[in-house]
Motif scaffolding. Structure first.
Motif, PDB file in Angstrom:
ATOM      1  N   LEU A 278      85.905  54.309-112.943  1.00 45.45           N
ATOM      2  CA  LEU A 278      85.456  53.232-113.514  1.00 45.45           C
ATOM      3  C   LEU A 278      85.874  51.836-112.842  1.00 45.45           C
ATOM      4  O   LEU A 278      84.808  50.973-112.304  1.00 45.45           O
ATOM      5  N   GLU A 431      77.021  59.009-115.956  1.00 47.13           N
ATOM      6  CA  GLU A 431      77.358  58.888-114.783  1.00 47.13           C
ATOM      7  C   GLU A 431      77.237  57.468-114.374  1.00 47.13           C
ATOM      8  O   GLU A 431      76.143  56.660-114.251  1.00 47.13           O
ATOM      9  N   LEU A 432      78.358  56.871-114.026  1.00 42.88           N
ATOM     10  CA  LEU A 432      78.578  55.361-113.562  1.00 42.88           C
ATOM     11  C   LEU A 432      78.005  55.144-112.598  1.00 42.88           C
ATOM     12  O   LEU A 432      77.750  53.919-112.095  1.00 42.88           O
ATOM     13  N   GLU A 438      74.637  50.819-112.839  1.00 38.13           N
ATOM     14  CA  GLU A 438      76.107  50.874-113.150  1.00 38.13           C
ATOM     15  C   GLU A 438      76.425  50.200-114.317  1.00 38.13           C
ATOM     16  O   GLU A 438      77.433  50.517-115.086  1.00 38.13           O
ATOM     17  N   ASN A 441      75.809  51.510-117.691  1.00 41.80           N
ATOM     18  CA  ASN A 441      76.387  52.692-118.021  1.00 41.80           C
ATOM     19  C   ASN A 441      77.860  52.370-118.128  1.00 41.80           C
ATOM     20  O   ASN A 441      78.394  53.090-119.050  1.00 41.80           O
ATOM     21  N   ILE A 442      78.630  51.571-117.721  1.00 49.31           N
ATOM     22  CA  ILE A 442      80.077  51.060-117.815  1.00 49.31           C
ATOM     23  C   ILE A 442      80.116  50.480-119.230  1.00 49.31           C
ATOM     24  O   ILE A 442      80.900  50.901-119.822  1.00 49.31           O
ATOM     25  N   ALA A 445      79.476  53.466-121.577  1.00 45.33           N
ATOM     26  CA  ALA A 445      81.075  54.202-121.544  1.00 45.33           C
ATOM     27  C   ALA A 445      81.962  53.877-122.427  1.00 45.33           C
ATOM     28  O   ALA A 445      82.825  54.513-122.957  1.00 45.33           O
ATOM     29  N   GLU A 449      83.785  55.316-125.785  1.00 45.42           N
ATOM     30  CA  GLU A 449      85.182  55.722-125.775  1.00 45.42           C
ATOM     31  C   GLU A 449      85.754  54.834-126.986  1.00 45.42           C
ATOM     32  O   GLU A 449      86.755  55.638-127.602  1.00 45.42           O
ATOM     33  N   TYR A 457      83.413  60.630-116.822  1.00 46.81           N
ATOM     34  CA  TYR A 457      82.575  59.678-115.882  1.00 46.81           C
ATOM     35  C   TYR A 457      81.835  60.563-114.666  1.00 46.81           C
ATOM     36  O   TYR A 457      81.017  59.897-113.855  1.00 46.81           O
TER      37      TYR A 457
END
Length: 724
Positions: A278, A431-432, A438, A441-442, A445, A449, A457
């Protein structure tokens, strides 16, 4: 209807060296098209859609904006890669044998006239056409005095405060120019020292296209953001340029010249056991904004001295200059395409939900038999509802899903977080490294979490591109696994714009394969052989090549061979050579390749039985499909993988079998037959690398397969489409 099940003629004996081409000659460079030039031909077909007179005006604007957006990404990734190869010295050439220098030269040679055509489409066709329908983009000088005063007021209140002039002098070096930003190079005449240069970035937080106010109560350009289709627009940079004096009091402004820089945006992540993926992606995102320059866009108004100034500071050559007639970044026209003008757009339609999933028990419906969905004709809503229901169902114990490009505001991600709050075991592989997604997706994610979801990841050195979801449910007979497998992303927006297949099933071997693959993605499993799935990296290339070879051998012995494939790109050399061998055996082969195709069809003794077509239309053809007649014991695979080295070697991909005979028949005899029969958006690849439109026979109306699918959505599943 296309005769896609022809091929009953007897097979051919392998060609001898005297009669044709030896297998060794499959390594002949002339048998392969160059990947980059093939992509350029694809983008030219996108531009063709903007030039279609029968297409509604704002749809044509949309295609033109897509053409320019595609080109931006092409320079950021592919062209920058070629420049890097030149700098480092390419050791391995592509199958066509073309050096990076030669590719760059040919790309520019073909791109310049293509850009002339695109700019001509905008200035000579679309711009006047829109004006005739009361949507005008005016030069600032043509704005009437009253409206100009209102715009000047807006400039002072809303634009001036966020502008940041960046002077260039010994104490303030030339600034880093962010990727794809539109800028003005302002030239000042300073009586004390002479000429001075200033870089002024046009802010991205304001729409590039601002509506011209109609009265004192309508001075806010926020109207554009709310999508009102009212009257006239002006470019933001024109407003800034016209009001520059307020930024430079005491100086005489000699000129202000727009420019735009494209940079290498292909992130090189340091993926090793000691790094956090990440964090690595976050660092790569920042580096992307200021990677090496690969293209400079300017207008003809820029004087030679200023052009040389920019070239020296950006470390570019004249070869990398591209000139636009006036305004840069026509990808921004996508905002214009979103205007609320139904009279200038395609007629809207509502996707239909699959009837079998609309009842009180969708799990029971899937348990009764495989269900195939074809988006956007079939609604994606039942898939979202199924995940939501699974989140709340007390009998559901676990949900596992891969997330590649989910986009903002994803209802599926929200359902996964809700499932966790309901006590389910939830696993999400985010899939980062999905390029240009990106940041989204970050964000997802981290949110997952924080909700307690087990987030993975991805694997080091690989992108997880497979589209799969696994739901484990407790039922009277014991635990049962439900799988959703698709050719497209779990993205509620793109499912309305892309055409993709998805399968819902409870087949035990299929579900066991999906469970095993999730274990490989989340743990340390080294499983390579699967019961029903074809998986990459692993057995996918070998499995496809062996099936192509099997089709060739069976056709040689008894005839009746048939191969049909639909994909986004065809690049992989081993797969292409296998298809050449099958063609030499006489197997009729239909390849529908939307984008890049490195296979050369129609060559005597090599590929004369291969027909390659490309379908470009209202929806992005995104599905991947691989069909083999197999002597009557038909096989059909669908999934996420194109036939490219990156997909087969550097991505986690799946192809899943369509095992229901009725579903397989509906796909091949209705859906694929319709797409191969298209005479509106279909083009055929010729042996010389050019494409020709497939037109209707004299006296026949064009057949638009996508429109036919809209008109018959839902009916194709039962193969009830009837005559067209």
């Amino acid at each position: 209807m296309a005769k896609i099940f022809e091929g009953e003629s007897k097979g051919k004996e392998p060609l001898s060296p005297e009669k044709g081409v030896e297998k060794a000659l499959f390594r002949d460079r002339a048998l392969f098209f160059n990947r980059e030039l093939s992509w350029l031909a694809f983008n030219s077909r996108v531009l063709d859609e903007a030039l279609r007179e029968e297409t509604p005006l704002l749809e044509r604007v949309k295609f033109l904006s897509i053409f320019f957006a595609n080109l931006d990404e092409f320079f950021m990734i592919r062209v920058s890669g070629l420049h890097r190869q030149v700098e480092m010295g390419a050791l391995v050439l592509p199958p066509d044998g073309m050096t990076p220098v030669r590719q760059l030269a040919l790309l520019r040679q073909r791109l310049v006239p293509l850009l002339d055509r695109a700019y001509g489409c905008w200035r000579e066709v679309l711009l006047p056409g829109l004006a005739g329908r009361k949507v005008r983009l005016l030069e600032y000088a043509d704005v009437d005095e009253g409206a100009r005063r209102l715009l000047e007021g807006y400039f002072r209140r809303e634009i001036f405060p966020i502008l940041t002039p960046q002077a260039v002098d010994p104490g303030r070096p030339f600034p880093l120019i962010s990727n794809l930003s539109v800028n003005l190079l302002v030239v000042l005449d300073d009586s004390a020292v002479g000429k001075r240069y200033v870089r002024l970035k046009i802010p991205r937080v304001i729409s590039r296209l601002l509506p011209i106010p109609f009265g004192r109560g309508e001075a806010s350009p926020a109207l554009a953001e709310r999508g009102r289709a009212r009257g006239d627009f002006v470019w933001l940079e024109d407003i800034v340029a016209a009001n520059l004096q307020s930024l430079f009091p005491g100086h005489r402004i000699e000129g202000a010249y727009p420019f735009r820089v494209t940079r290498n945006a292909d992130m090189e992540l340091q993926e090793d056991e000691g790094s956090d993926l990440l964090t690595a992606v976050q660092v790569g995102l920042e580096q992307r904004r200021f990677g090496p320059s690969v293209r400079l866009e300017v207008t003809p108004a820029m004087p030679e001295a200023e052009l040389q100034f920019l070239l020296s500071r950006l470390e570019l050559t004249p070869f990398q200059i591209y000139r636009a007639p006036d305004h840069l970044d026509l990808a921004s026209l996508s905002r214009l395409a979103r205007l609320e003008r139904p009279d200038l757009k395609d007629e809207p339609f509502l996707p239909l939900p699959a009837r079998s999933l609309c009842g009180d028990d969708p799990f029971g419906a899937v348990a009764e038999g495989d269900i195939l969905l074809y988006h956007p004709y079939d609604s994606f809503v039942p898939v979202v509802d199924l995940i939501r229901r699974a989140a709340k169902d007390p009998d559901v114990l676990a949900i596992k899903m891969t997330l590649y490009r989910v986009g903002p505001g994803s209802p599926l991600v929200e359902a996964l977080m809700e499932a966790r709050t309901m006590g389910k075991q939830v696993t999400a592989l985010v899939e980062l490294k999905a390029r240009f997604d990106e940041e989204h997706n970050i964000s997802w994610a981290r949110a997952l979490e924080q909700a307690g979801v087990h987030v993975v990841y991805g694997l080091v050195g690989l992108k997880t591109h497979a589209k799969m979801c696994l739901i484990i449910r407790r039922e009277e007979e014991g635990l049962r696994s439900y799988v959703h497998l698709g050719t497209g992303n779990y993205n509620h927006v793109t499912t309305t714009l892309y055409s993709d297949f998805a399968l819902l099933s409870v087949r035990e071997e299929l579900a066991a394969d999906v469970a095993d693959l999730f274990n490989a993605l989340t743990g340390y499993s080294r499983k390579k052989e699967y019961r029903r799935l074809l998986v990459a990296p692993g057995n996918m290339r070998e499995a496809l090549v062996s099936r192509i070879a099997r089709e060739a051998e069976q056709h040689r012995l008894q005839g009746g061979g048939r191969i049909v494939m639909k994909m986004n790109q065809l690049v992989d050399r081993a797969c292409i050579e296998a298809l050449y061998e099958a063609s030499r055996a006489g197997v009729p082969i239909d390849l529908q390749v939307r984008g890049i195709c490195c296979l050369r069809p129609g060559l005597a003794g090599v590929s004369e039985t291969i027909r390659v077509t490309s379908l470009v239309g209202r929806f992005l053809e995104h599905a991947r499909l691989y069909y083999f007649r197999n002597g009557g014991d038909e096989e059909l695979f669908m999934g996420s993988a194109d036939l490219m080295p990156r997909n087969l070697d550097r991505r986690v991909e799946i192809l899943f079998p369509v095992e229901s005979p009725s579903v397989r028949k509906a796909i091949m005899e209705t859906v694929m037959a319709a797409h191969l029969d298209d005479t509106k958006g279909l083009s055929r690849l010729l042996p010389d690398g050019s494409y020709e439109r497939i037109l209707p026979s004299p006296g026949e109306a064009p057949f638009d397969s996508q429109s036919w699918m809209i008109a018959h959505r839902g009916a194709w599943r039962q193969n009830e489409g009837g005559e067209r």
